[in-house]
Design a protein around this motif. Sequence first.
Motif, PDB file in Angstrom:
ATOM      1  N   VAL A  89     -93.731 -41.148   3.641  1.00 33.71           N
ATOM      2  CA  VAL A  89     -92.287 -40.949   3.526  1.00 33.71           C
ATOM      3  C   VAL A  89     -92.003 -40.712   2.050  1.00 33.71           C
ATOM      4  CG1 VAL A  89     -89.993 -41.900   3.915  1.00 33.71           C
ATOM      5  CG2 VAL A  89     -91.872 -42.559   5.440  1.00 33.71           C
ATOM      6  N   ASN A  90     -91.452 -39.552   1.737  1.00 36.85           N
ATOM      7  CA  ASN A  90     -91.061 -39.223   0.367  1.00 36.85           C
ATOM      8  C   ASN A  90     -89.551 -39.387   0.254  1.00 36.85           C
ATOM      9  OD1 ASN A  90     -93.699 -38.314  -0.545  1.00 36.85           O
ATOM     10  ND2 ASN A  90     -93.393 -36.623   0.870  1.00 36.85           N
ATOM     11  N   PHE A  91     -89.124 -40.207  -0.690  1.00 31.63           N
ATOM     12  CA  PHE A  91     -87.698 -40.473  -0.887  1.00 31.63           C
ATOM     13  C   PHE A  91     -87.163 -39.644  -2.046  1.00 31.63           C
ATOM     14  CE2 PHE A  91     -89.463 -44.293   1.061  1.00 31.63           C
ATOM     15  CZ  PHE A  91     -88.561 -44.503   2.096  1.00 31.63           C
ATOM     16  N   HIS A  92     -85.969 -39.101  -1.849  1.00 33.52           N
ATOM     17  CA  HIS A  92     -85.316 -38.286  -2.872  1.00 33.52           C
ATOM     18  C   HIS A  92     -83.889 -38.798  -3.043  1.00 33.52           C
ATOM     19  CE1 HIS A  92     -88.683 -35.515  -2.390  1.00 33.52           C
ATOM     20  NE2 HIS A  92     -88.501 -35.644  -1.097  1.00 33.52           N
ATOM     21  N   ASP A  93     -83.622 -39.433  -4.175  1.00 39.38           N
ATOM     22  CA  ASP A  93     -82.282 -39.931  -4.480  1.00 39.38           C
ATOM     23  C   ASP A  93     -81.555 -38.831  -5.252  1.00 39.38           C
ATOM     24  OD1 ASP A  93     -80.046 -41.473  -4.868  1.00 39.38           O
ATOM     25  OD2 ASP A  93     -81.030 -43.007  -6.075  1.00 39.38           O
ATOM     26  N   ALA A  94     -80.658 -38.140  -4.589  1.00 40.44           N
ATOM     27  CA  ALA A  94     -79.980 -36.994  -5.185  1.00 40.44           C
ATOM     28  C   ALA A  94     -78.689 -37.410  -5.876  1.00 40.44           C
ATOM     29  CB  ALA A  94     -79.674 -35.953  -4.115  1.00 40.44           C
ATOM     30  N   ALA A  95     -78.361 -36.702  -6.942  1.00 39.39           N
ATOM     31  CA  ALA A  95     -77.072 -36.896  -7.612  1.00 39.39           C
ATOM     32  C   ALA A  95     -76.005 -36.142  -6.819  1.00 39.39           C
ATOM     33  CB  ALA A  95     -77.150 -36.359  -9.045  1.00 39.39           C
ATOM     34  N   ARG A  96     -74.773 -36.620  -6.871  1.00 40.67           N
ATOM     35  CA  ARG A  96     -73.675 -36.004  -6.110  1.00 40.67           C
ATOM     36  C   ARG A  96     -73.554 -34.509  -6.379  1.00 40.67           C
ATOM     37  NH1 ARG A  96     -70.329 -38.868  -3.470  1.00 40.67           N
ATOM     38  NH2 ARG A  96     -70.262 -41.114  -3.537  1.00 40.67           N
ATOM     39  N   GLN A  97     -73.742 -34.113  -7.612  1.00 37.10           N
ATOM     40  CA  GLN A  97     -73.587 -32.697  -7.957  1.00 37.10           C
ATOM     41  C   GLN A  97     -74.750 -31.839  -7.459  1.00 37.10           C
ATOM     42  OE1 GLN A  97     -73.982 -35.115 -10.269  1.00 37.10           O
ATOM     43  NE2 GLN A  97     -75.638 -34.538 -11.659  1.00 37.10           N
ATOM     44  N   ASP A  98     -75.808 -32.468  -6.981  1.00 47.71           N
ATOM     45  CA  ASP A  98     -76.975 -31.733  -6.521  1.00 47.71           C
ATOM     46  C   ASP A  98     -77.014 -31.529  -5.008  1.00 47.71           C
ATOM     47  OD1 ASP A  98     -77.885 -31.486  -9.131  1.00 47.71           O
ATOM     48  OD2 ASP A  98     -79.051 -33.338  -9.018  1.00 47.71           O
ATOM     49  N   VAL A  99     -75.954 -31.935  -4.311  1.00 53.09           N
ATOM     50  CA  VAL A  99     -75.894 -31.757  -2.859  1.00 53.09           C
ATOM     51  C   VAL A  99     -74.610 -31.012  -2.513  1.00 53.09           C
ATOM     52  CG1 VAL A  99     -75.915 -32.902  -0.608  1.00 53.09           C
ATOM     53  CG2 VAL A  99     -77.149 -33.935  -2.524  1.00 53.09           C
ATOM     54  N   GLY A 100     -74.772 -29.824  -1.937  1.00 51.39           N
ATOM     55  CA  GLY A 100     -73.630 -28.986  -1.594  1.00 51.39           C
ATOM     56  C   GLY A 100     -73.300 -29.070  -0.106  1.00 51.39           C
ATOM     57  N   ARG A 101     -72.012 -28.883   0.190  1.00 47.83           N
ATOM     58  CA  ARG A 101     -71.528 -28.862   1.573  1.00 47.83           C
ATOM     59  C   ARG A 101     -70.129 -28.285   1.602  1.00 47.83           C
ATOM     60  NH1 ARG A 101     -68.308 -32.088   4.940  1.00 47.83           N
ATOM     61  NH2 ARG A 101     -68.963 -32.088   7.114  1.00 47.83           N
ATOM     62  N   ASP A 102     -69.870 -27.443   2.559  1.00 48.41           N
ATOM     63  CA  ASP A 102     -68.537 -26.907   2.801  1.00 48.41           C
ATOM     64  C   ASP A 102     -67.927 -26.246   1.556  1.00 48.41           C
ATOM     65  OD1 ASP A 102     -66.368 -26.279   4.389  1.00 48.41           O
ATOM     66  OD2 ASP A 102     -65.397 -28.228   4.168  1.00 48.41           O
ATOM     67  N   GLY A 103     -68.732 -25.465   0.857  1.00 51.37           N
ATOM     68  CA  GLY A 103     -68.254 -24.690  -0.276  1.00 51.37           C
ATOM     69  C   GLY A 103     -68.110 -25.435  -1.587  1.00 51.37           C
ATOM     70  N   THR A 104     -68.576 -26.684  -1.635  1.00 51.66           N
ATOM     71  CA  THR A 104     -68.500 -27.463  -2.867  1.00 51.66           C
ATOM     72  C   THR A 104     -69.665 -28.440  -2.908  1.00 51.66           C
ATOM     73  OG1 THR A 104     -67.042 -28.782  -4.304  1.00 51.66           O
ATOM     74  CG2 THR A 104     -66.941 -29.233  -1.916  1.00 51.66           C
ATOM     75  N   THR A 105     -69.626 -29.384  -3.802  1.00 54.40           N
ATOM     76  CA  THR A 105     -70.654 -30.426  -3.828  1.00 54.40           C
ATOM     77  C   THR A 105     -69.987 -31.768  -3.592  1.00 54.40           C
ATOM     78  OG1 THR A 105     -70.432 -30.920  -6.187  1.00 54.40           O
ATOM     79  CG2 THR A 105     -71.953 -29.123  -5.579  1.00 54.40           C
ATOM     80  N   PHE A 106     -70.793 -32.796  -3.432  1.00 53.92           N
ATOM     81  CA  PHE A 106     -70.222 -34.128  -3.233  1.00 53.92           C
ATOM     82  C   PHE A 106     -69.600 -34.682  -4.505  1.00 53.92           C
ATOM     83  CE2 PHE A 106     -72.561 -33.863   0.692  1.00 53.92           C
ATOM     84  CZ  PHE A 106     -71.752 -34.564   1.577  1.00 53.92           C
ATOM     85  N   ALA A 107     -69.830 -34.012  -5.644  1.00 50.55           N
ATOM     86  CA  ALA A 107     -69.177 -34.413  -6.892  1.00 50.55           C
ATOM     87  C   ALA A 107     -67.736 -33.935  -6.922  1.00 50.55           C
ATOM     88  CB  ALA A 107     -69.934 -33.844  -8.098  1.00 50.55           C
ATOM     89  N   ARG A 108     -67.446 -32.936  -6.116  1.00 48.57           N
ATOM     90  CA  ARG A 108     -66.125 -32.295  -5.997  1.00 48.57           C
ATOM     91  C   ARG A 108     -65.624 -31.933  -7.336  1.00 48.57           C
ATOM     92  NH1 ARG A 108     -65.062 -32.068  -0.573  1.00 48.57           N
ATOM     93  NH2 ARG A 108     -66.016 -33.758   0.542  1.00 48.57           N
TER      94      ARG A 108
END
Length: 116
Positions: A97-116
């Motif tokens: 199992v490889n774990f990846h802790d992503a920063a909010r700005q590194d995950v996009g969804r619905d035309g933006t990122t979770f950093a908004r």
Amino acid sequence: MPSFVLKTNLARSAIPKDFLTETSKLVADILGKPEGYVCVCVEADVLMTYGGSDAPCCLIDLMSIGKLGLEENKTHTAAICEHVKKHLGIPGDRLYVNFHDAARQDVGRDGTTFAR
């Protein structure tokens, strides 16, 4: 935003019909995240070996924004190994199992990122 990708040398026909939905629930539960954000992908029939053997095995990538770390990952690994063994018959010593802790700005969804 959690994503769970499992690659396995098992045949697609060996993956139970409810494995994806059960895995989605598991990921939401262990990470304490809404299931509405969880994405689960299973790639079966992958050409792979583990320890030089082509016996059933798998490779898992779990990405999340937070809820990952030294102690959390031990608990997550135990739950994931139990789940995979129960549903796919692959023992914990035949997977990573490889774990990846992503920063909010590194995950996009619905035309933006979770950093908004």
